[in-house]
Design an enzyme around this catalytic site. Structure first.
Site, mmCIF file in Angstrom:
data_model
loop_
_atom_site.group_PDB
_atom_site.id
_atom_site.type_symbol
_atom_site.label_atom_id
_atom_site.label_comp_id
_atom_site.label_asym_id
_atom_site.label_seq_id
_atom_site.Cartn_x
_atom_site.Cartn_y
_atom_site.Cartn_z
ATOM 1 N N ARG A 54 0.808 -1.223 0.000
ATOM 2 C CA ARG A 54 0.000 0.000 0.000
ATOM 3 C C ARG A 54 0.844 1.277 0.000
ATOM 4 O O ARG A 54 0.633 2.179 -0.820
ATOM 5 C CB ARG A 54 -0.923 0.027 1.247
ATOM 6 C CG ARG A 54 -2.136 -0.812 1.149
ATOM 7 C CD ARG A 54 -2.540 -1.322 2.524
ATOM 8 N NE ARG A 54 -1.628 -2.392 2.861
ATOM 9 C CZ ARG A 54 -1.862 -3.668 2.598
ATOM 10 N NH1 ARG A 54 -3.008 -4.015 2.098
ATOM 11 N NH2 ARG A 54 -0.976 -4.600 2.862
ATOM 12 N N THR A 55 1.791 1.356 0.928
ATOM 13 C CA THR A 55 2.521 2.616 1.095
ATOM 14 C C THR A 55 3.404 2.906 -0.114
ATOM 15 O O THR A 55 3.414 4.022 -0.632
ATOM 16 C CB THR A 55 3.363 2.572 2.389
ATOM 17 O OG1 THR A 55 2.540 2.054 3.436
ATOM 18 C CG2 THR A 55 3.871 3.938 2.769
ATOM 19 N N LYS A 82 25.110 -5.424 -0.169
ATOM 20 C CA LYS A 82 26.574 -5.632 -0.210
ATOM 21 C C LYS A 82 27.238 -5.035 1.020
ATOM 22 O O LYS A 82 28.458 -4.930 1.083
ATOM 23 C CB LYS A 82 27.156 -4.974 -1.466
ATOM 24 C CG LYS A 82 26.591 -5.513 -2.765
ATOM 25 C CD LYS A 82 27.156 -4.714 -3.943
ATOM 26 C CE LYS A 82 26.348 -4.921 -5.200
ATOM 27 N NZ LYS A 82 26.590 -3.865 -6.183
ATOM 28 N N ARG A 104 11.107 3.851 3.989
ATOM 29 C CA ARG A 104 10.621 2.862 4.954
ATOM 30 C C ARG A 104 11.816 2.051 5.413
ATOM 31 O O ARG A 104 12.648 1.634 4.603
ATOM 32 C CB ARG A 104 9.573 1.935 4.331
ATOM 33 C CG ARG A 104 9.272 0.742 5.244
ATOM 34 C CD ARG A 104 8.072 -0.037 4.843
ATOM 35 N NE ARG A 104 6.847 0.697 5.127
ATOM 36 C CZ ARG A 104 5.637 0.143 5.064
ATOM 37 N NH1 ARG A 104 5.507 -1.118 4.719
ATOM 38 N NH2 ARG A 104 4.560 0.856 5.334
ATOM 39 N N HIS A 132 4.418 5.885 11.674
ATOM 40 C CA HIS A 132 3.971 5.732 10.284
ATOM 41 C C HIS A 132 2.997 6.899 10.061
ATOM 42 O O HIS A 132 1.782 6.717 10.016
ATOM 43 C CB HIS A 132 3.289 4.370 10.133
ATOM 44 C CG HIS A 132 3.050 3.939 8.718
ATOM 45 N ND1 HIS A 132 3.221 4.772 7.625
ATOM 46 C CD2 HIS A 132 2.646 2.736 8.215
ATOM 47 C CE1 HIS A 132 2.929 4.085 6.520
ATOM 48 N NE2 HIS A 132 2.580 2.860 6.845
HETATM 49 N N1 CP Z 1 -0.521 -0.111 5.917
HETATM 50 C C1 CP Z 1 0.696 -0.314 5.357
HETATM 51 O O1 CP Z 1 1.681 0.326 5.694
HETATM 52 O O2 CP Z 1 0.704 -1.286 4.395
HETATM 53 P P1 CP Z 1 1.999 -1.730 3.572
HETATM 54 O O3 CP Z 1 2.932 -2.402 4.527
HETATM 55 O O4 CP Z 1 1.465 -2.683 2.505
HETATM 56 O O5 CP Z 1 2.609 -0.505 2.982
#
Ligand code: CP
Length: 317
Positions: A54-55, A82, A104, A132
């Site tokens: 999603r993100t 590496k 992320r 998040h």
């Molecule tokens: N909700 C969320 O962060 O989903 P993903 O891990 O798929 O990005």
């Protein structure tokens, strides 16, 4: 500050401003032509050191719908494999003169570390157990649209229960910060081993009993067990967990009759949430949350790059 690394850095008016800004992109995203040139000529790097559906995709779509050039770096195919350090990776990304970097990472604080090393705005797409922020913003936008649909405007007094693996969840943390900042009454519920020891420092009410936690609430937000972040001996069986903490139709009946069901995804169906709850057309907001995710990420990219684009209006940076 030039970055968006956490809800903890935002004042309530800034949260509301980002929600307001996202509304225009909800409208645009529902048009047949979902494209503007606001960020034309800008380069956005999505650097994902942890898996995402999603993100990652919604940041990529958000950047492209705003007219930016978007490139994705997957850690599994990068020189991180590496042995390149995080700081060297940050310096490398900085040398490419990106206009925004979305990160992320599995380690709490890694995004701030990179943000302090690069010149452009950095957006946190989830760092370890820390935050998040765009997830909490999209959750808030989903709730606000639902409240408006019921003729209500305010988060003040809204009863929200966040249930599941609170200890390991950056989604829970960002949501606790955001919802309490906007005046919601936040309850959190987890098994004792998955409740943070310092939960009393957050402005929330902790519950160990799920039935008590969801009694009369307006919103039930379910979270997945983050097995990948569990290091201790506690990994409950799926059956055990569902029995005590799973959102079933019977349990949902304890919430307010209008209660909204949310889940950030990915879901473990039949563990923290039953399919017949997740798929309830009139009660479940799970796919709407994904839709709001694109609009929120468009708003964040737009606002954070305003200074570089010399565009008027409030800019985080
Ligand atoms: N909700 C969320 O962060 O989903 P993903 O891990 O798929 O990005």
């Amino acid at each position: 500050h030039k970055d968006l690394t956490g809800i903890s850095e935002l004042a309530p008016w800034q949260i509301l401003y980002l929600l307001d800004e996202a509304e225009q992109w909800v409208t645009l995203n529902r048009q047949p032509t979902k494209h503007v040139d606001a960020l034309a000529g800008l380069t956005i790097i999505n650097a994902f050191f942890e898996n995402s559906t999603r993100t990652l995709l919604s940041f990529e779509i958000a950047g492209k719908r705003l007219g930016a050039d978007v490139v994705n770096m997957h850690a599994a195919q990068s020189s991180v494999k590496k042995g390149e350090t995080l700081i060297d990776t940050a310096t490398t990304l900085n040398a490419m003169r990106a206009d925004a970097i979305v990160i992320r990472h599995a380690s709490s604080g890694a995004v701030r570390l990179i943000a302090d090393k690069v010149d452009c705005p950095v957006l946190n797409a989830g760092d370890g157990r820390h935050e998040h922020p765009t997830q909490a913003l999209l959750d808030a936008l989903t709730m606000r649209q639902w409240l408006r649909g019921r003729g209500l405007e305010e988060f003040n007094g809204l009863k929200v229960a966040i249930c599941g693996d609170i200890l390991h969840s950056r989604v829970a943390r960002s949501n606790m910060l955001l919802l309490s900042a906007l005046g919601a009454e936040v309850r959190v519920c987890a098994p004792p081993a998955l409740m943070p020891a310092a939960i009393e420092r957050m402005r929330v009410t902790p519950f160990l009993n799920f039935d008590e936690a969801i009694d009369g609430v307006d919103v039930v937000m379910m979270l997945r067990l983050q097995n990948e972040r569990m290091s201790g001996p506690f990994i409950p069986s799926a059956r055990e967990y569902r029995h005590l903490y799973g959102l079933t139709l019977e349990r949902l009946a304890r919430a307010a009759p209008h209660a909204l069901v949310m889940h950030p995804g990915p879901m473990n169906r039949g563990v923290e949430i039953d399919s017949n709850v997740a798929d309830m057309i009139e009660r479940s907001a799970i796919t709407r949350q994904v839709e709001m995710g694109v609009a929120i990420r468009m708003a964040c990219l737009d606002v954070l790059t305003r200074r570089a684009r010399r565009v008027d209006g409030w800019a985080l940076s």
